[in-house]
Design a protein around this motif. Structure first.
Motif, PDB file in Angstrom:
ATOM      1  N   TYR A 168       0.827  -1.202   0.000  1.00  0.00           N
ATOM      2  CA  TYR A 168       0.000   0.000   0.000  1.00  0.00           C
ATOM      3  C   TYR A 168       0.867   1.260   0.000  1.00  0.00           C
ATOM      4  O   TYR A 168       1.961   1.288   0.550  1.00  0.00           O
ATOM      5  CB  TYR A 168      -0.893   0.027   1.240  1.00  0.00           C
ATOM      6  CG  TYR A 168      -1.943  -1.046   1.279  1.00  0.00           C
ATOM      7  CD1 TYR A 168      -3.109  -0.942   0.518  1.00  0.00           C
ATOM      8  CD2 TYR A 168      -1.774  -2.168   2.085  1.00  0.00           C
ATOM      9  CE1 TYR A 168      -4.075  -1.938   0.563  1.00  0.00           C
ATOM     10  CE2 TYR A 168      -2.733  -3.165   2.137  1.00  0.00           C
ATOM     11  CZ  TYR A 168      -3.887  -3.050   1.373  1.00  0.00           C
ATOM     12  OH  TYR A 168      -4.835  -4.032   1.417  1.00  0.00           O
ATOM     13  N   THR A 179     -11.859  -3.396  -8.671  1.00  0.00           N
ATOM     14  CA  THR A 179     -11.332  -2.150  -8.125  1.00  0.00           C
ATOM     15  C   THR A 179      -9.818  -1.981  -8.235  1.00  0.00           C
ATOM     16  O   THR A 179      -9.326  -0.848  -8.238  1.00  0.00           O
ATOM     17  CB  THR A 179     -11.723  -2.023  -6.641  1.00  0.00           C
ATOM     18  OG1 THR A 179     -11.224  -3.165  -5.926  1.00  0.00           O
ATOM     19  CG2 THR A 179     -13.235  -1.962  -6.487  1.00  0.00           C
ATOM     20  N   SER A 180      -9.074  -3.068  -8.308  1.00  0.00           N
ATOM     21  CA  SER A 180      -7.617  -2.940  -8.196  1.00  0.00           C
ATOM     22  C   SER A 180      -6.870  -3.047  -9.528  1.00  0.00           C
ATOM     23  O   SER A 180      -5.715  -2.615  -9.608  1.00  0.00           O
ATOM     24  CB  SER A 180      -7.073  -3.997  -7.238  1.00  0.00           C
ATOM     25  OG  SER A 180      -7.342  -5.303  -7.712  1.00  0.00           O
ATOM     26  N   CYS A 181      -7.473  -3.604 -10.543  1.00  0.00           N
ATOM     27  CA  CYS A 181      -6.753  -3.930 -11.781  1.00  0.00           C
ATOM     28  C   CYS A 181      -6.005  -2.722 -12.348  1.00  0.00           C
ATOM     29  O   CYS A 181      -4.775  -2.699 -12.396  1.00  0.00           O
ATOM     30  CB  CYS A 181      -7.723  -4.501 -12.812  1.00  0.00           C
ATOM     31  SG  CYS A 181      -6.940  -4.958 -14.369  1.00  0.00           S
ATOM     32  N   PHE A 241      -6.160   0.421 -11.216  1.00  0.00           N
ATOM     33  CA  PHE A 241      -5.638   1.251 -10.138  1.00  0.00           C
ATOM     34  C   PHE A 241      -4.194   0.847  -9.840  1.00  0.00           C
ATOM     35  O   PHE A 241      -3.297   1.692  -9.728  1.00  0.00           O
ATOM     36  CB  PHE A 241      -6.511   1.101  -8.888  1.00  0.00           C
ATOM     37  CG  PHE A 241      -5.908   1.700  -7.650  1.00  0.00           C
ATOM     38  CD1 PHE A 241      -5.738   3.064  -7.529  1.00  0.00           C
ATOM     39  CD2 PHE A 241      -5.501   0.885  -6.597  1.00  0.00           C
ATOM     40  CE1 PHE A 241      -5.173   3.625  -6.379  1.00  0.00           C
ATOM     41  CE2 PHE A 241      -4.938   1.431  -5.449  1.00  0.00           C
ATOM     42  CZ  PHE A 241      -4.778   2.806  -5.346  1.00  0.00           C
ATOM     43  N   ASP A 242      -3.951  -0.458  -9.734  1.00  0.00           N
ATOM     44  CA  ASP A 242      -2.602  -0.943  -9.458  1.00  0.00           C
ATOM     45  C   ASP A 242      -1.663  -0.706 -10.641  1.00  0.00           C
ATOM     46  O   ASP A 242      -0.492  -0.345 -10.450  1.00  0.00           O
ATOM     47  CB  ASP A 242      -2.627  -2.430  -9.108  1.00  0.00           C
ATOM     48  CG  ASP A 242      -3.083  -2.689  -7.682  1.00  0.00           C
ATOM     49  OD1 ASP A 242      -3.092  -1.739  -6.876  1.00  0.00           O
ATOM     50  OD2 ASP A 242      -3.449  -3.842  -7.368  1.00  0.00           O
TER      51      ASP A 242
END
Length: 520
Positions: free
Chosen positions: A320, A436-438, A440-441
């Motif tokens: 994070y 949500t993370s694809c 964004f990461d």
């Protein structure tokens, strides 16, 4: 016997005039290239024809060299956010990110390298691999493809291309060590399915003429993911680029005078095929190329794979609060440079907004025209609507992306273009469709700002009822509140305007234009 052109040994090269034109790298990467090759640095210093003297003896490093100081590496991860208890300090947060998703990952592979088959003499074979056989390289090895002549079914994601005795070399094989590392037996996780069959041969296969074909150029063997999907296929290209760094032991590491063998029998087809030009100047091979023949490779690399456990970037666990991987930045610049994708000259401070429009059945923007009309009212915005499909060449797509400040699209593989946005850009994933993370990461890895839709009551979904796989946000179309859309675009534009690199880029462009007018 077919023979490809010879890869000259390093010692012989030192007696010849080096072909400096083969160093086709972005200017800012040249000093890192020479940093790892002191013998080439010496040659350039003495050679009047070497044009790279300004890039020599710089105190900089990629970040995986054994003597690379933290402050001297290609880039230092930015960790402005909280690590949420993963580690005990900000520096530990940075180093964790560096090891997970930056040149620190390359360093780990280099540290793990072990000899699996030792040569005793120059003409012997060799095999060297990192842990779990994620990356391997070999010399003077044999592969027997004669069984493929009797195999009719297409080969893709198969683990039985090779069997006992179908791959090997004349060297001292550490079989127990090899089998211990062959523990990730899956088509795209490791080279275990193939190298578990590596055998110690009784003869030197090349010297003693046991090969139908001898390949003398360096060859990269690729087990690739879905070529129709940009997100998955670029995991192949990113890992190939990282593998060049793992293999950075000789002066031809970044040469395009290499072969690529795709580990399947299907003819390669992809809308993203132009990207291979960043890695090879030769036509791609597949398993049909050598069907029914015994092939010997003088220099072969088995690169990092797209679906490794804790790999790059499909299964990357990212701590994070961190962003901006130097590895991803260098990959982006490498591809843009090799494909000669232009960066437009700026004549004003207008924010260039690119909206990806989908012509697919699902995830279309129902009120797209209304949204576009709303943001076009702002005279500070230059708005472009594009459809990235087979009707537009991939190089043209990259050209548009590279010159975008705000990149907008609903969840889909096309958002992988974010890897080629400028550093000041914003990815606006209009709706993430509950994934949500694809992106964004991926945006974090590239180091660009990410925003997405925030107010569920200001979005409406439309389902046509034909999808039978159960309700899912990816199988619907959407309309968005115009006022909320405009508000988010304004937030993105403000980020761009305030970004130091954007301001510097505009200033330099204005200064260049001023000088040009004076000259005229």
């Amino acid at each position: 016997m077919h023979k490809c052109s010879l890869l000259l040994p390093v010692l012989f090269l030192q007696a010849l005039s080096y072909n400096y034109s083969s160093i086709n790298l972005p200017d800012e990467h040249l000093l890192y290239f020479f940093r790892n090759l002191p013998q080439l640095t010496e040659r350039c210093l003495k050679d009047k024809e070497c044009l790279f003297k300004e890039h020599l003896n710089k105190d900089r490093c990629w970040g995986y060299e054994h003597d690379c100081e933290w402050t001297k590496q290609y880039s230092i991860p930015a960790c402005p956010g909280d690590h949420k208890g993963w580690v005990k300090s900000k520096f530990a947060q940075q180093t964790t990110f560096h090891t997970q998703a930056d040149f620190g990952y390359v360093k780990e592979q280099i540290k793990e390298m072990k000899m699996m088959c030792d040569p005793l003499f120059p003409d012997d074979s060799s095999l060297e691999c990192s842990e779990h056989l994620r990356f391997c390289r070999a010399r003077n090895i044999m592969m027997n493809f004669t069984k493929l002549a009797h195999r009719d079914e297409p080969i893709r994601y198969k683990m039985d291309v090779l069997g006992d005795g179908d791959i090997g070399g004349y060297c001292e094989l550490h079989r127990d060590k090899l089998l211990k590392e062959a523990d990730h037996i899956s088509p795209l996780q490791s080279w275990g399915p193939e190298l578990r069959y590596f055998t110690k041969l009784k003869r030197r296969p090349i010297v003693q003429g046991d090969c139908d074909v001898v390949v003398e150029k360096p060859t990269f063997v690729m087990k690739i993911d879905a070529t129709v999907n940009m997100y998955h296929h670029f995991c192949d290209f990113l890992n190939l680029y990282a593998s060049l760094h793992v293999n950075t032991t000789d002066e031809y590491t970044f040469s395009t005078d290499v072969n690529v063998l795709i580990w399947e029998s299907f003819e390669y087809r992809s809308a993203f095929g132009d990207t291979w030009e960043a890695f090879t100047e030769h036509p791609l091979w597949d398993l049909k190329t050598f069907k029914g023949r015994t092939v010997c490779f003088k220099n072969i690399v088995f690169p990092l794979l797209p679906r490794m456990i804790f790999g790059l970037y499909y299964n990357t666990p990212i701590i994070y609060g961190c962003e901006r991987s130097g590895l991803f930045d260098a990959f982006s610049k490498h591809v843009l440079h090799r494909l000669k994708i232009p960066l437009y000259h700026r004549k004003n401070k207008m924010i260039r907004i690119t909206v990806i429009s989908r012509n697919t059945k699902y995830r279309r923007i129902v009120n797209e025209e209304e949204l576009l009309k709303a943001i076009k009212k702002n005279d500070q915005y230059e708005v472009k609507r594009v459809v990235y499909d087979r009707d537009m060449s991939f190089k043209k797509q990259l050209e548009i992306t590279r010159n975008s400040d705000v990149f907008i699209g609903i969840h889909g593989a096309g958002l992988t273009h974010l890897m080629f946005l400028p550093p000041w850009a914003v990815l606006f994933e209009l709706y993430n469709c509950e994934d949500t993370s694809c992106y964004f990461d991926l945006a974090r890895l590239k180091g660009v700002k990410y925003i997405t839709w925030q107010k569920a009551d200001k979005i409406k979904s439309f389902e046509d009822g034909t999808y039978k796989g159960g309700a899912h946000a990816k199988f619907a179309n959407y309309s968005f509140d115009v006022e909320e859309f405009t508000r988010l675009v304004d937030i993105a534009a403000k980020h761009v305007k305030n970004h130091p690199e954007f301001q510097d880029f505009v200033k330099r462009a204005a200064k260049k234009e001023s000088i040009l007018h004076e000259e005229l």
